[in-house]
Design a protein around this motif. Structure first.
Motif, mmCIF file in Angstrom:
data_model
loop_
_atom_site.group_PDB
_atom_site.id
_atom_site.type_symbol
_atom_site.label_atom_id
_atom_site.label_comp_id
_atom_site.label_asym_id
_atom_site.label_seq_id
_atom_site.Cartn_x
_atom_site.Cartn_y
_atom_site.Cartn_z
ATOM 1 N N ASP A 1 9.664 -5.622 -32.421
ATOM 2 C CA ASP A 1 9.872 -4.896 -31.167
ATOM 3 C C ASP A 1 10.552 -5.790 -30.131
ATOM 4 O O ASP A 1 11.345 -5.322 -29.303
ATOM 5 N N TYR A 2 10.234 -7.061 -30.175
ATOM 6 C CA TYR A 2 10.845 -8.015 -29.240
ATOM 7 C C TYR A 2 12.358 -8.064 -29.457
ATOM 8 O O TYR A 2 13.141 -8.026 -28.495
ATOM 9 N N GLU A 3 12.766 -8.166 -30.740
ATOM 10 C CA GLU A 3 14.202 -8.190 -31.053
ATOM 11 C C GLU A 3 14.860 -6.876 -30.633
ATOM 12 O O GLU A 3 15.980 -6.860 -30.122
ATOM 13 N N LEU A 4 14.162 -5.764 -30.839
ATOM 14 C CA LEU A 4 14.676 -4.458 -30.444
ATOM 15 C C LEU A 4 14.811 -4.378 -28.923
ATOM 16 O O LEU A 4 15.774 -3.810 -28.385
ATOM 17 N N GLY A 5 13.829 -4.982 -28.245
ATOM 18 C CA GLY A 5 13.857 -4.987 -26.784
ATOM 19 C C GLY A 5 15.040 -5.757 -26.228
ATOM 20 O O GLY A 5 15.656 -5.346 -25.237
ATOM 21 N N ILE A 6 15.342 -6.884 -26.864
ATOM 22 C CA ILE A 6 16.496 -7.681 -26.431
ATOM 23 C C ILE A 6 17.778 -6.876 -26.617
ATOM 24 O O ILE A 6 18.650 -6.829 -25.736
ATOM 25 N N LYS A 7 17.890 -6.219 -27.767
ATOM 26 C CA LYS A 7 19.086 -5.442 -28.081
ATOM 27 C C LYS A 7 19.307 -4.318 -27.076
ATOM 28 O O LYS A 7 20.445 -4.054 -26.668
ATOM 29 N N HIS A 8 18.220 -3.654 -26.654
ATOM 30 C CA HIS A 8 18.338 -2.500 -25.757
ATOM 31 C C HIS A 8 18.005 -2.830 -24.303
ATOM 32 O O HIS A 8 17.884 -1.925 -23.480
ATOM 33 N N LYS A 9 17.853 -4.150 -24.029
ATOM 34 C CA LYS A 9 17.588 -4.615 -22.657
ATOM 35 C C LYS A 9 16.349 -3.931 -22.055
ATOM 36 O O LYS A 9 16.378 -3.392 -20.945
ATOM 37 N N LEU A 10 15.261 -3.976 -22.797
ATOM 38 C CA LEU A 10 14.025 -3.330 -22.357
ATOM 39 C C LEU A 10 13.118 -4.302 -21.612
ATOM 40 O O LEU A 10 13.177 -5.520 -21.808
#
Length: 646
Positions: free
Chosen positions: A283-292
């Motif tokens: 989720d952390y990597e996904l968050g970085i990708k989508h600027k969350l």
């Protein structure tokens, strides 16, 4: 002739001869240019440790190898020592203080370390004394400890050197957090276990709709308050109508966006994913990708903090159950299913690991591992059995940066010094740091302006230097090996357990090539695990492990050692049974009876001195044949087969 006892008494014989060996320093080794060196460094047991069956097997094999080398006329050197074991030792000291009514938080660092050193002096050498009972022929004058002054200085020198080479950095990254030890761990210190858990199907209301819900399956309902998005697969036709909309987190009623990413597995759960960047590495990597946004709702001890908004102060596992009930009460828990999940546990405390964003120190691993990978793949260093080569390769080719900082007081304090301007300086001492700070930032700085990093280094950051630092602690600063290191390094054989192939073995190889451009050893003999009759690993918690010292008292050290070697080929587990050590004791008694027989023979004075040359020739031929077989077994590290050769 004095009368010889009819039955062998191992206790008196072993005590007598071990005392004799120690008194005459027969295990001592010094540089001798006329002799070929043969060197083994002991895998340093934790100072918290006491002898267990795994130690018995491991050290028996080392002793067999070192004694054989002595018989071959080599200059055999077996270096003993202990590891300071940051996490385990600090936990022991904290518990000891609790029993005295003292809270660690009430102490200064210096006060706590005073107690820690007292504990180490009292208990830290127990296991080495127990190894003497086993008959281990170490050069005890060389006993080392990973926090001895010289070894500590080497660790600090290596940190400074690697930092200045650009290989160590400080940054915020997702780490493995041990809520019980309250410290970060490297990936290798996390043991994955399959456990029975629950899969909660939670209903998230779609914003602006009274009756439309999106169901998410999760094993961790206690983290929903840290959700920042719900992710759907853009190719999933079931959720096309939800693109661009928002969902409402149950219980706290916060709206979060519904985003799209092909990362989501349409087949798992409901095909939707709740995104919690602070508490899951993916989720952390996904968050970085989508600027969350990142919302961390857990304290260091695994309790919920104020950002959770509800159940503040509750333990994460208690909160899990309570939130399940709360969701059920508001009709937003669709169902709960039994589920098997792989969960990371701390190798030291057995606590369930929390992924956590944390400011830590890291060692870059991609480049520094290359010589160590090549040396094993090319058999410059040989693993026995070779089946472990592939495991080694996979780990080394997929290695991640090593988190080397630990939030503890017992250990090597990180030599980084923080300045009032927010910068930091890395140097071996505070005085050296001040010189750099005055030169680079402000000439008016004083020692009082510098504050050293509170963290200590990962224990393995000291033990990875072990084959070098036990002989020479200055080489890391001078770059010039002393005479001992030149003579004894590289060592010959390392005997250790497969579970620390990456913790320790790989890292020693890395350090060897980084600082000496040479392998630290030629062979790595990987022992199996000692198991009970049911195939379970022996442990105190299961109560299935005999007391090694009681076994020695009952069967004799040689009986126990022989019994454990009867069925312990490299890399294969040893199915332990008391019958093995009974056989070992009986074998020792047979040797005693053979000795009695020979000592009882008398030469008939009437004989003319002639001998039966045919008998002697037969015996010599049979002896040499057996010796050739034994040597072949040893060369292939088939220790059990060598023992059984007749």
């Amino acid at each position: 002739m004095s009368t010889i006892a009819s039955k062998y008494d191992p206790a008196s014989a072993e005590s007598k001869w071990y005392s004799y060996w120690m008194e005459h320093k027969l295990f001592s080794s010094q540089i001798d240019p006329n002799k070929e060196p043969y060197t083994i460094v002991i895998p340093p047991p934790n100072v918290t440790g006491v002898l267990h069956m795994g130690h018995m097997l491991n050290n028996t094999i080392q002793d067999v190898l070192i004694r054989r080398a002595r018989m071959q006329g080599k200059n055999a050197c077996w270096v003993p020592g202990t590891d300071h074991a940051s996490i385990a030792t600090e936990a022991k000291v904290v518990n000891m203080l609790k029993e005295k009514g003292i809270d660690k938080k009430s102490l200064t660092r210096e006060e706590f370390l005073k107690y820690a050193w007292e504990w180490k002096e009292k208990y830290g050498g127990i296991i080495l004394e127990q190894l003497k009972k086993l008959g281990a022929s170490c050069d005890w004058d060389r006993t080392a400890f990973t926090m001895d002054p010289g070894l500590s200085d080497a660790v600090i020198s290596v940190f400074v050197d690697l930092y200045r080479k650009g290989k160590i950095y400080r940054g915020v990254r997702m780490v493995n957090w041990d809520p019980k030890g309250k410290t970060a761990l490297s990936d290798d210190e996390v043991i994955t276990k399959e456990i029975a858990s629950k899969l909660y199907y939670i209903k998230y209301q779609i914003e602006g709709s009274a009756n439309e819900f999106l169901t998410i399956a999760t094993t961790r309902p206690e983290t929903i308050m840290a959700d920042v998005a719900i992710c759907i697969n853009p190719n999933d036709p079931r959720f096309t109508h939800l693109k661009g909309k928002k969902a409402i987190i149950p219980l706290i009623n916060r709206a979060i966006p519904i985003i799209e990413d092909e990362y989501v597995d349409m087949e798992f759960g409901t095909g939707c994913l709740k995104v919690t960047p602070a508490h899951d590495i993916n989720d952390y990597e996904l968050g970085i990708k989508h600027k969350l946004e990142v919302i961390d709702i857990l304290n260091d001890d695994g309790t919920l903090n104020e950002k959770a908004q509800i159940l503040v102060g509750e333990d994460r596992f208690i909160a899990r159950k309570k939130i399940g009930k709360m969701l059920e009460e508001i009709n937003q828990l669709e169902k709960v299913e039994d589920y098997k999940s792989n969960v990371g546990h701390s190798e030291r405390t057995d606590a369930v690991i929390e992924p956590k964003l944390s400011l830590q120190w890291f060692l870059k691993m991609e480049e520094i591992t290359q010589p160590a990978l090549k040396s094993v793949m090319d058999d410059v260093i040989q693993l026995h059995p070779p089946k472990f080569k592939n495991m080694y390769r996979v780990w080394m080719e997929n290695v991640r940066d090593w988190c080397i900082s630990r939030q503890l007081w017992w250990g090597h304090q990180i030599p980084a010094f923080y300045l009032p301007n927010g910068e930091f300086v890395v140097a071996k001492t505070k005085e050296e740091a001040l010189e750099i700070a005055q030169k680079e930032y402000d000439s008016k700085y004083t020692l009082a302006d510098l504050k050293q990093d509170e963290d200590v280094l990962d224990t393995w950051f000291s033990s990875w230097l072990w084959p070098i630092s036990v002989f020479d602690t200055d080489v890391f600063t001078t770059g010039k090996p002393n005479e001992e290191l030149k003579y004894y390094y590289p060592t010959n054989d390392l005997v250790t357990a497969p579970e620390i192939l990456f913790f320790w073995v790989a890292r020693m190889i890395i350090a060897g090539y980084e600082y000496l451009g040479e392998k630290p050893f030629k062979n790595v003999y990987l022992t199996g695990i000692v198991r009970d009759k049911l195939g379970r690993k022996m442990s105190k918690s299961l109560g299935n492990s005999p007391d090694p010292l009681e076994l020695i008292a009952q069967y004799g050290a040689d009986g126990v050692r022989t019994g454990m070697l009867f069925s312990s080929p490299a890399g294969n587990d040893l199915p332990y049974d008391d019958k093995l050590v009974e056989q070992g004791r009986n074998f020792a008694n047979k040797i005693w009876n053979a000795f009695r027989l020979v000592k009882g023979w008398e030469i008939d004075p009437k004989l003319d001195g002639s001998v039966n040359s045919s008998s002697i020739e037969w015996f010599e031929n049979r002896f040499n044949q057996a010796l050739a077989e034994i040597n072949d077994h040893f060369e292939k590290f088939r220790i059990s087969d060598a023992l059984m050769t007749t």
